[in-house]
Scaffold this motif. Structure first.
Motif, PDB file in Angstrom:
ATOM      1  N   GLU A   1       0.836  -1.197   0.000  1.00 40.93           N
ATOM      2  CA  GLU A   1       0.000   0.000   0.000  1.00 40.93           C
ATOM      3  C   GLU A   1       0.873   1.248   0.000  1.00 40.93           C
ATOM      4  OE1 GLU A   1      -2.641  -0.194   3.298  1.00 40.93           O
ATOM      5  OE2 GLU A   1      -3.720  -1.963   2.571  1.00 40.93           O
ATOM      6  N   GLY A   2       0.306   2.320  -0.521  1.00 34.57           N
ATOM      7  CA  GLY A   2       0.979   3.602  -0.474  1.00 34.57           C
ATOM      8  C   GLY A   2       2.013   3.830  -1.543  1.00 34.57           C
ATOM      9  N   ILE A   3       2.122   2.924  -2.527  1.00 34.05           N
ATOM     10  CA  ILE A   3       3.090   3.073  -3.614  1.00 34.05           C
ATOM     11  C   ILE A   3       2.373   3.682  -4.816  1.00 34.05           C
ATOM     12  CG2 ILE A   3       4.723   1.888  -5.130  1.00 34.05           C
ATOM     13  CD1 ILE A   3       5.424   1.790  -2.147  1.00 34.05           C
ATOM     14  N   PRO A   4       2.900   4.775  -5.388  1.00 32.86           N
ATOM     15  CA  PRO A   4       2.247   5.330  -6.580  1.00 32.86           C
ATOM     16  C   PRO A   4       2.256   4.311  -7.721  1.00 32.86           C
ATOM     17  CG  PRO A   4       4.410   6.335  -6.238  1.00 32.86           C
ATOM     18  CD  PRO A   4       4.112   5.535  -5.009  1.00 32.86           C
ATOM     19  N   GLU A   5       1.192   4.325  -8.526  1.00 29.82           N
ATOM     20  CA  GLU A   5       1.048   3.341  -9.597  1.00 29.82           C
ATOM     21  C   GLU A   5       0.837   4.017 -10.940  1.00 29.82           C
ATOM     22  OE1 GLU A   5      -1.858   0.351  -8.866  1.00 29.82           O
ATOM     23  OE2 GLU A   5      -1.026  -0.233  -6.916  1.00 29.82           O
ATOM     24  N   ALA A   6       1.305   3.339 -11.987  1.00 28.55           N
ATOM     25  CA  ALA A   6       1.042   3.732 -13.367  1.00 28.55           C
ATOM     26  C   ALA A   6       0.384   2.555 -14.056  1.00 28.55           C
ATOM     27  CB  ALA A   6       2.332   4.118 -14.081  1.00 28.55           C
ATOM     28  N   ALA A   7      -0.546   2.841 -14.970  1.00 25.93           N
ATOM     29  CA  ALA A   7      -1.289   1.781 -15.642  1.00 25.93           C
ATOM     30  C   ALA A   7      -0.627   1.319 -16.924  1.00 25.93           C
ATOM     31  CB  ALA A   7      -2.714   2.243 -15.940  1.00 25.93           C
ATOM     32  N   ASP A   8       0.314   2.116 -17.461  1.00 30.01           N
ATOM     33  CA  ASP A   8       0.966   1.743 -18.713  1.00 30.01           C
ATOM     34  C   ASP A   8       2.340   2.401 -18.789  1.00 30.01           C
ATOM     35  OD1 ASP A   8       0.623   4.445 -19.707  1.00 30.01           O
ATOM     36  OD2 ASP A   8      -1.440   3.915 -20.194  1.00 30.01           O
ATOM     37  N   PRO A   9       3.185   1.981 -19.740  1.00 26.50           N
ATOM     38  CA  PRO A   9       4.529   2.540 -19.833  1.00 26.50           C
ATOM     39  C   PRO A   9       4.568   4.046 -20.061  1.00 26.50           C
ATOM     40  CG  PRO A   9       4.414   0.478 -21.039  1.00 26.50           C
ATOM     41  CD  PRO A   9       3.011   0.820 -20.646  1.00 26.50           C
ATOM     42  N   ALA A  10       3.624   4.588 -20.837  1.00 28.47           N
ATOM     43  CA  ALA A  10       3.609   6.029 -21.089  1.00 28.47           C
ATOM     44  C   ALA A  10       3.407   6.801 -19.790  1.00 28.47           C
ATOM     45  CB  ALA A  10       2.510   6.371 -22.096  1.00 28.47           C
ATOM     46  N   GLU A  11       2.519   6.306 -18.948  1.00 25.31           N
ATOM     47  CA  GLU A  11       2.270   6.956 -17.659  1.00 25.31           C
ATOM     48  C   GLU A  11       3.494   6.853 -16.750  1.00 25.31           C
ATOM     49  OE1 GLU A  11      -0.978   6.505 -14.039  1.00 25.31           O
ATOM     50  OE2 GLU A  11      -1.579   5.955 -16.082  1.00 25.31           O
ATOM     51  N   ALA A  12       4.190   5.729 -16.810  1.00 28.52           N
ATOM     52  CA  ALA A  12       5.402   5.558 -16.022  1.00 28.52           C
ATOM     53  C   ALA A  12       6.502   6.506 -16.490  1.00 28.52           C
ATOM     54  CB  ALA A  12       5.881   4.110 -16.098  1.00 28.52           C
ATOM     55  N   ALA A  13       6.649   6.646 -17.810  1.00 26.42           N
ATOM     56  CA  ALA A  13       7.649   7.556 -18.352  1.00 26.42           C
ATOM     57  C   ALA A  13       7.349   8.996 -17.951  1.00 26.42           C
ATOM     58  CB  ALA A  13       7.707   7.425 -19.875  1.00 26.42           C
ATOM     59  N   GLU A  14       6.075   9.355 -17.930  1.00 26.10           N
ATOM     60  CA  GLU A  14       5.699  10.709 -17.529  1.00 26.10           C
ATOM     61  C   GLU A  14       6.018  10.944 -16.054  1.00 26.10           C
ATOM     62  OE1 GLU A  14       4.666  14.499 -17.877  1.00 26.10           O
ATOM     63  OE2 GLU A  14       4.814  13.049 -19.517  1.00 26.10           O
ATOM     64  N   TRP A  15       5.839   9.924 -15.225  1.00 27.28           N
ATOM     65  CA  TRP A  15       6.202  10.033 -13.802  1.00 27.28           C
ATOM     66  C   TRP A  15       7.693  10.335 -13.660  1.00 27.28           C
ATOM     67  CZ3 TRP A  15       9.409   6.850 -10.734  1.00 27.28           C
ATOM     68  CH2 TRP A  15       9.324   7.042  -9.349  1.00 27.28           C
ATOM     69  N   LEU A  16       8.519   9.660 -14.459  1.00 24.20           N
ATOM     70  CA  LEU A  16       9.961   9.894 -14.404  1.00 24.20           C
ATOM     71  C   LEU A  16      10.315  11.293 -14.891  1.00 24.20           C
ATOM     72  CD1 LEU A  16      11.379   6.487 -15.651  1.00 24.20           C
ATOM     73  CD2 LEU A  16      11.750   7.501 -13.399  1.00 24.20           C
ATOM     74  N   ARG A  17       9.658  11.745 -15.955  1.00 22.73           N
ATOM     75  CA  ARG A  17       9.942  13.088 -16.458  1.00 22.73           C
ATOM     76  C   ARG A  17       9.613  14.141 -15.402  1.00 22.73           C
ATOM     77  NH1 ARG A  17       7.322  10.807 -21.339  1.00 22.73           N
ATOM     78  NH2 ARG A  17       9.017  10.158 -22.726  1.00 22.73           N
TER      79      ARG A  17
END
Length: 261
Positions: free
Chosen positions: A234-250
């Motif tokens: 619990e409490g870990i931010p999540e992304a539903a797809d690679p594009a969303e994950a890449a945006e989190w990193l940016r």
């Protein structure tokens, strides 16, 4: 330190999933990033992602935390399979210990639709217990690692699909189909008909590449035993797809990304 003098940010991706490979390909094109993918090594000939690759375990959460520190990892992304539950908890503990930002890349689960006959269970043991009342010719797509849970079902016949050949213990009446996705709707329909399948067992992996079997089962009126996903930290931010994950990193590293130059 100026942006020009700063060394590339190091991102560690856990997992050999399709989403992990797509994310690695996206990030490897970024000059601001250094990408390492870690594979568990359970598949004999894995599809290798772009960037650097390491294979094998870390020795638990303490070993992973040590690796993060020793290799100067700036961000950790858990893109493991939805049923690789242990590593997700190890990643959460390691990231907290090493003070490294963590994102979970979790593909959405499957949802039953009109015409589906799903029997949702919480474990492979529950799946095995449900089978005798549902059918006698089973299409088992839960992977080769859990076949021992079905080994006692001597009256049922199993078609087992996996990437690598399974090892005992396993059901005595069994045919093995070595294959990996993506699978096609026509191929899945033909497979069910050819082998006279009357019940399907699957894990809720959520992958589009393996979803056609669910549509084929629906069309054929075949019941599906679906093993629910294990709990995640619990409490870990999540992304539903690679594009969303890449945006989190940016956002985390405050760079624009190659696709926006």
């Amino acid at each position: 330190m100026s942006d020009a003098a700063r060394p590339p940010r190091h991102v560690l991706i856990l997992g050999g999933t399709t989403e992990a490979r797509r994310l690695a390909a996206t990030l490897a094109a970024e000059p601001e990033l250094r990408v390492t993918s870690s594979l568990a090594g359970r598949v004999a000939a894995p599809r290798l992602p772009a960037g650097e690759v390491r294979i094998g375990g870390f020795g638990g959460p303490d070993g992973l935390a040590r690796w993060l520190r020793e290799h100067a990892v700036d961000a950790l992304i858990d893109a493991t399979h939805p049923f690789a539950g242990t590593i997700s908890f190890h990643a959460a503990r390691a990231a907290a210990t090493a003070h490294v930002p963590l994102l979970a890349l979790r593909r959405p689960g499957w949802v039953p639709g009109p015409g589906d006959t799903w029997h949702q269970v919480t474990s492979l043991d529950e799946a095995a217990a449900a089978l005798p009342a549902l059918g006698s010719r089973v299409f088992l797509t839960t992977g080769r690692m859990g076949l021992a849970h079905f080994a006692h079902l001597t009256d049922l016949w199993f078609l087992v699909r996996s990437v690598d050949a399974p090892e005992p213990p396993h059901p005595p009446r069994m045919e093995v189909l070595l294959d990996r996705g993506p699978f096609t709707p026509d191929g899945e329909r033909a497979l069910l008909a050819t082998h006279r399948i009357d019940v399907l067992v699957t894990k809720d992996s959520g992958a589009a590449a393996t979803a056609p079997k669910l549509a084929a089962a629906r069309e054929a009126g075949i019941p599906v035993v679906v093993v629910r996903r294990p709990p995640t930290p619990e409490g870990i931010p999540e992304a539903a797809d690679p594009a969303e994950a890449a945006e989190w990193l940016r956002h985390l590293f405050r760079f624009s990304g190659a696709d926006s130059h």
